[in-house]
Design a protein around this motif. Sequence first.
Motif, PDB file in Angstrom:
ATOM      1  N   LYS A 125       0.835  -1.192   0.000  1.00  0.00           N
ATOM      2  CA  LYS A 125       0.000   0.000   0.000  1.00  0.00           C
ATOM      3  C   LYS A 125       0.869   1.240   0.000  1.00  0.00           C
ATOM      4  O   LYS A 125       1.898   1.291   0.682  1.00  0.00           O
ATOM      5  CB  LYS A 125      -0.918   0.013   1.238  1.00  0.00           C
ATOM      6  CG  LYS A 125      -1.986  -1.069   1.221  1.00  0.00           C
ATOM      7  CD  LYS A 125      -2.889  -0.937   2.430  1.00  0.00           C
ATOM      8  CE  LYS A 125      -3.976  -2.002   2.422  1.00  0.00           C
ATOM      9  NZ  LYS A 125      -4.872  -1.883   3.602  1.00  0.00           N
ATOM     10  N   GLN A 126       0.455   2.228  -0.765  1.00  0.00           N
ATOM     11  CA  GLN A 126       1.193   3.483  -0.824  1.00  0.00           C
ATOM     12  C   GLN A 126       1.142   4.155   0.537  1.00  0.00           C
ATOM     13  O   GLN A 126       0.088   4.266   1.171  1.00  0.00           O
ATOM     14  CB  GLN A 126       0.569   4.392  -1.895  1.00  0.00           C
ATOM     15  CG  GLN A 126       1.388   5.629  -2.212  1.00  0.00           C
ATOM     16  CD  GLN A 126       2.676   5.303  -2.946  1.00  0.00           C
ATOM     17  OE1 GLN A 126       2.771   4.253  -3.571  1.00  0.00           O
ATOM     18  NE2 GLN A 126       3.656   6.182  -2.852  1.00  0.00           N
ATOM     19  N   GLY A 127       2.296   4.608   1.021  1.00  0.00           N
ATOM     20  CA  GLY A 127       2.344   5.290   2.310  1.00  0.00           C
ATOM     21  C   GLY A 127       2.494   4.374   3.500  1.00  0.00           C
ATOM     22  O   GLY A 127       2.529   4.847   4.634  1.00  0.00           O
ATOM     23  N   SER A 128       2.586   3.042   3.277  1.00  0.00           N
ATOM     24  CA  SER A 128       2.775   2.114   4.389  1.00  0.00           C
ATOM     25  C   SER A 128       4.185   2.248   4.941  1.00  0.00           C
ATOM     26  O   SER A 128       5.129   2.626   4.236  1.00  0.00           O
ATOM     27  CB  SER A 128       2.520   0.687   3.928  1.00  0.00           C
ATOM     28  OG  SER A 128       1.188   0.526   3.502  1.00  0.00           O
ATOM     29  N   ASN A 129       4.323   1.923   6.205  1.00  0.00           N
ATOM     30  CA  ASN A 129       5.617   1.996   6.862  1.00  0.00           C
ATOM     31  C   ASN A 129       6.468   0.805   6.445  1.00  0.00           C
ATOM     32  O   ASN A 129       5.989  -0.332   6.373  1.00  0.00           O
ATOM     33  CB  ASN A 129       5.450   1.982   8.383  1.00  0.00           C
ATOM     34  CG  ASN A 129       4.834   3.274   8.892  1.00  0.00           C
ATOM     35  OD1 ASN A 129       5.500   4.291   9.010  1.00  0.00           O
ATOM     36  ND2 ASN A 129       3.535   3.222   9.184  1.00  0.00           N
ATOM     37  N   THR A 130       7.734   1.070   6.177  1.00  0.00           N
ATOM     38  CA  THR A 130       8.661  -0.020   5.924  1.00  0.00           C
ATOM     39  C   THR A 130       9.123  -0.623   7.250  1.00  0.00           C
ATOM     40  O   THR A 130       8.881  -0.059   8.332  1.00  0.00           O
ATOM     41  CB  THR A 130       9.881   0.481   5.139  1.00  0.00           C
ATOM     42  OG1 THR A 130      10.616   1.406   5.952  1.00  0.00           O
ATOM     43  CG2 THR A 130       9.452   1.158   3.845  1.00  0.00           C
ATOM     44  N   TYR A 131       9.792  -1.752   7.148  1.00  0.00           N
ATOM     45  CA  TYR A 131      10.321  -2.379   8.367  1.00  0.00           C
ATOM     46  C   TYR A 131      11.333  -1.453   9.039  1.00  0.00           C
ATOM     47  O   TYR A 131      11.350  -1.353  10.279  1.00  0.00           O
ATOM     48  CB  TYR A 131      10.975  -3.713   8.029  1.00  0.00           C
ATOM     49  CG  TYR A 131      11.674  -4.346   9.208  1.00  0.00           C
ATOM     50  CD1 TYR A 131      10.958  -5.027  10.192  1.00  0.00           C
ATOM     51  CD2 TYR A 131      13.055  -4.259   9.338  1.00  0.00           C
ATOM     52  CE1 TYR A 131      11.597  -5.592  11.276  1.00  0.00           C
ATOM     53  CE2 TYR A 131      13.709  -4.832  10.424  1.00  0.00           C
ATOM     54  CZ  TYR A 131      12.975  -5.491  11.391  1.00  0.00           C
ATOM     55  OH  TYR A 131      13.613  -6.056  12.473  1.00  0.00           O
ATOM     56  N   ALA A 132      12.131  -0.753   8.258  1.00  0.00           N
ATOM     57  CA  ALA A 132      13.129   0.154   8.829  1.00  0.00           C
ATOM     58  C   ALA A 132      12.452   1.264   9.628  1.00  0.00           C
ATOM     59  O   ALA A 132      12.898   1.624  10.730  1.00  0.00           O
ATOM     60  CB  ALA A 132      14.006   0.729   7.727  1.00  0.00           C
ATOM     61  N   GLN A 133      11.365   1.821   9.098  1.00  0.00           N
ATOM     62  CA  GLN A 133      10.654   2.882   9.817  1.00  0.00           C
ATOM     63  C   GLN A 133      10.014   2.347  11.097  1.00  0.00           C
ATOM     64  O   GLN A 133      10.090   2.979  12.154  1.00  0.00           O
ATOM     65  CB  GLN A 133       9.593   3.490   8.903  1.00  0.00           C
ATOM     66  CG  GLN A 133      10.168   4.233   7.711  1.00  0.00           C
ATOM     67  CD  GLN A 133       9.113   4.607   6.697  1.00  0.00           C
ATOM     68  OE1 GLN A 133       8.067   3.952   6.585  1.00  0.00           O
ATOM     69  NE2 GLN A 133       9.362   5.673   5.921  1.00  0.00           N
ATOM     70  N   LEU A 134       9.379   1.166  11.000  1.00  0.00           N
ATOM     71  CA  LEU A 134       8.741   0.597  12.187  1.00  0.00           C
ATOM     72  C   LEU A 134       9.780   0.249  13.246  1.00  0.00           C
ATOM     73  O   LEU A 134       9.550   0.473  14.452  1.00  0.00           O
ATOM     74  CB  LEU A 134       7.951  -0.650  11.789  1.00  0.00           C
ATOM     75  CG  LEU A 134       6.698  -0.414  10.946  1.00  0.00           C
ATOM     76  CD1 LEU A 134       6.133  -1.740  10.445  1.00  0.00           C
ATOM     77  CD2 LEU A 134       5.634   0.320  11.774  1.00  0.00           C
ATOM     78  N   TYR A 135      10.921  -0.281  12.820  1.00  0.00           N
ATOM     79  CA  TYR A 135      11.938  -0.664  13.797  1.00  0.00           C
ATOM     80  C   TYR A 135      12.546   0.567  14.473  1.00  0.00           C
ATOM     81  O   TYR A 135      12.853   0.553  15.668  1.00  0.00           O
ATOM     82  CB  TYR A 135      13.044  -1.481  13.124  1.00  0.00           C
ATOM     83  CG  TYR A 135      14.033  -2.054  14.110  1.00  0.00           C
ATOM     84  CD1 TYR A 135      13.690  -3.138  14.913  1.00  0.00           C
ATOM     85  CD2 TYR A 135      15.296  -1.498  14.249  1.00  0.00           C
ATOM     86  CE1 TYR A 135      14.578  -3.661  15.832  1.00  0.00           C
ATOM     87  CE2 TYR A 135      16.199  -2.017  15.159  1.00  0.00           C
ATOM     88  CZ  TYR A 135      15.836  -3.098  15.940  1.00  0.00           C
ATOM     89  OH  TYR A 135      16.720  -3.613  16.859  1.00  0.00           O
ATOM     90  N   SER A 136      12.688   1.647  13.715  1.00  0.00           N
ATOM     91  CA  SER A 136      13.209   2.882  14.303  1.00  0.00           C
ATOM     92  C   SER A 136      12.255   3.421  15.372  1.00  0.00           C
ATOM     93  O   SER A 136      12.680   3.841  16.454  1.00  0.00           O
ATOM     94  CB  SER A 136      13.419   3.920  13.199  1.00  0.00           C
ATOM     95  OG  SER A 136      13.867   5.132  13.738  1.00  0.00           O
TER      96      SER A 136
END
Length: 561
Positions: free
Chosen positions: A126-137
Amino acid sequence: MSMPDSDIESCNLGIDLSSKRRIKHPLGAPLFWQGLHSTYQDYCQHTSLHGVQYLGERHRPMKERIFWLIVFVVSIYSCGSLINNAYTKWNATPVIVSFAEKSTPVWNIPFPAITICSETKRVVKKQGSNTYAQLYSKFKEDMRHTRIFKPQNVSAYEMEEFRTLLHVCNTQIMDQDMPLIPGDELNYYNVLERMLPPFERYFFYCRWLSRFNECDKYFRQTLTEEGICYTFNGLRPTEIYREDTYQHYTSSDENVTASSWSLESGYAASSDVETYPARVLSAGARSGIFMALQSFKQEVDYACRGPVQGFKVILHAPDDVPSVSNQFVRIPMGREVLIAVKPNMITTSAGIADYHPQRRQCFLSHERSLRFFKVYTESNCQLECLANFTLTKCGCVKFSMPRTLDMPVCGEDKIYCYDRAERELLVREFQRVRSLSVAGETQRGAETACNCMPACTSLVYNTEISQANFDLDEMLAAENDTDFMREYPGSQMSRLSIYFKQSQFITSKRSEIYGITDFLANCGGIFGLFMGFSILSLVEILYHFTLRFIANLKQVTKVDN
C-alpha cells in the motif's frame, strides 16, 4: 609280581612302585596326586604345543625346565597382549567405512531437494505504508523512553507484520530485556504468507529436464527459520512429520502421489523414469534444473536482512527438513551461478545390524524413533532436540520448529531466549562429550544428551560452484527490448543451474571391520604363531585332564592295591 620298567615308562606313571615308602600328601590323597602327576607327564610328551614337552621330561635338567617355563610364560603373555589389542579394536570400532566395489548410476538416487529463500521478506503493498526500517526505528525509540511500543499512524496489519518480521530479520540485535509487544497471539505462518513477495515475479521461469514450465509446477512452500521458502523435489509434510505434529499444506501437495523411494531401500522396482521424488538419467546441465530468479531494487529492505541481498539456496535429501541459516549457497543478483552436484552416499552391509548402535556409531531407520518425524536423519534429530531444549529453557518454541498443536509459540519477548538456546545446546553437548572423554566413557560409546548419531544410510549432496556476470540491462539494450523494463521496473536478475557433475559416482559402505569368524581366525593365528595352538590342542588338554586322568587314576589304584 612287579611290572617291567618299560611298561611303567609306557604308562608315563613316573612312580617308583618298588619303593616301600609312600609319600603321603598332607590332605591324605596320595593316589590323586600320583594320577595327576602321571597325566601331566603323559600330556607333556604327547602335546602339540611348542616347548611344553621339555617341561615334563623326567631327566631334563632343572635349568632347562626353568628356561622353557620362562619362554612359555613369555609366549602366553605375548598372545594375551596381542589378542587384547585385537579385541579392543573390535569392541571399540567394529565398523569401517570403505568404498563400494561398484559405481552407482545417478538414476538410483533422487535429484537433490532444493530449497530457495529470498532475502526480501516483505513487499509494501500500500502506498504510504511503513517499511520495516521505519517501524523498527519507532520501536527502538519507544523502548528507549517508555518501554512500551505505541507507534502513531501504524495499522493493525502493519503491527502484525512488524511483530512477525522481528522473528525472521536480524535477531542478533534483540535485547534480553525486550518486552512482549501488546497484541493478540499471531499465526506467524499466515502473516508470512500475506507478506510474501509474488512467486511468479521472483521465480521468473524454470526449465526441468529440457522442458520449460512455470516454476509453481515444481516448487511448494516450506516453513523455515527464515520465513517461507520454496522447495523443489522434497517429500510432502505428511511423509516427513507425524500425525500429531503441526504441518502446513499447500494445494500442490494434494496432487502428488505417494513416494516410491526411501533412503535405505531406494526406489521401488516398479518405479518409472518419472517418479516422486524426481530423478534424472544422466549428468550435465540439460538433465538438471535451470531457473531465472528476480528481485526488485525498490523492494529491498536492508534494515531486515542486512547489506547482502539475493537468494539463499540449500541442497538436501528429500526426507530432510532444510535448515537454511546453517548451510547455504548464496545467489547474488546480477550473476549466473552453476552448481555441479557430487552425491556422497553411505550404505550399510547386513552384518552391522547385529552390533549395538553405540558400537557402530550410527542408527538404522527402526532403531531411533523421533517424536515429531517419521524419518530419522541426523539433521531431523538435531532439529527436534533443539525444539525440546528450547521448550524447556524458554517455555515455548520458535514458530518454525517442529511442535505439537498444544506447544506454545514464542512471542517477541522470547526472541533473545530461543536465539541463544541453540548455542547453549551446543555448549552443553560439548561439555558432556568432554566430561565423558575425560572419564574414558566415549571409547565405550556413551550417549550424548541429544543422541543424534548419523543414520547408517545417508545421502549428502556436495557442490562445486562457478559464477559469471549476468548483466540484464546490457542484454536488454542489445536486444532493444524496452517492454521488459516497463513491465518490471527495477528488475535485477540472476540465473541458476543445478545438475549432477557425473553420471556415475562411488558410494561408501559401512561394513564389519571383522566379524566373529575373523576375530576367532585372528586369535587362532596369534596362538599358532607363538605356541602352535589350535582347536585340537584344546581338545588334547581336555582329554588328558579328564578321560586320561581318570584312566591313570584307576591304574594307579590297581597298582597300589
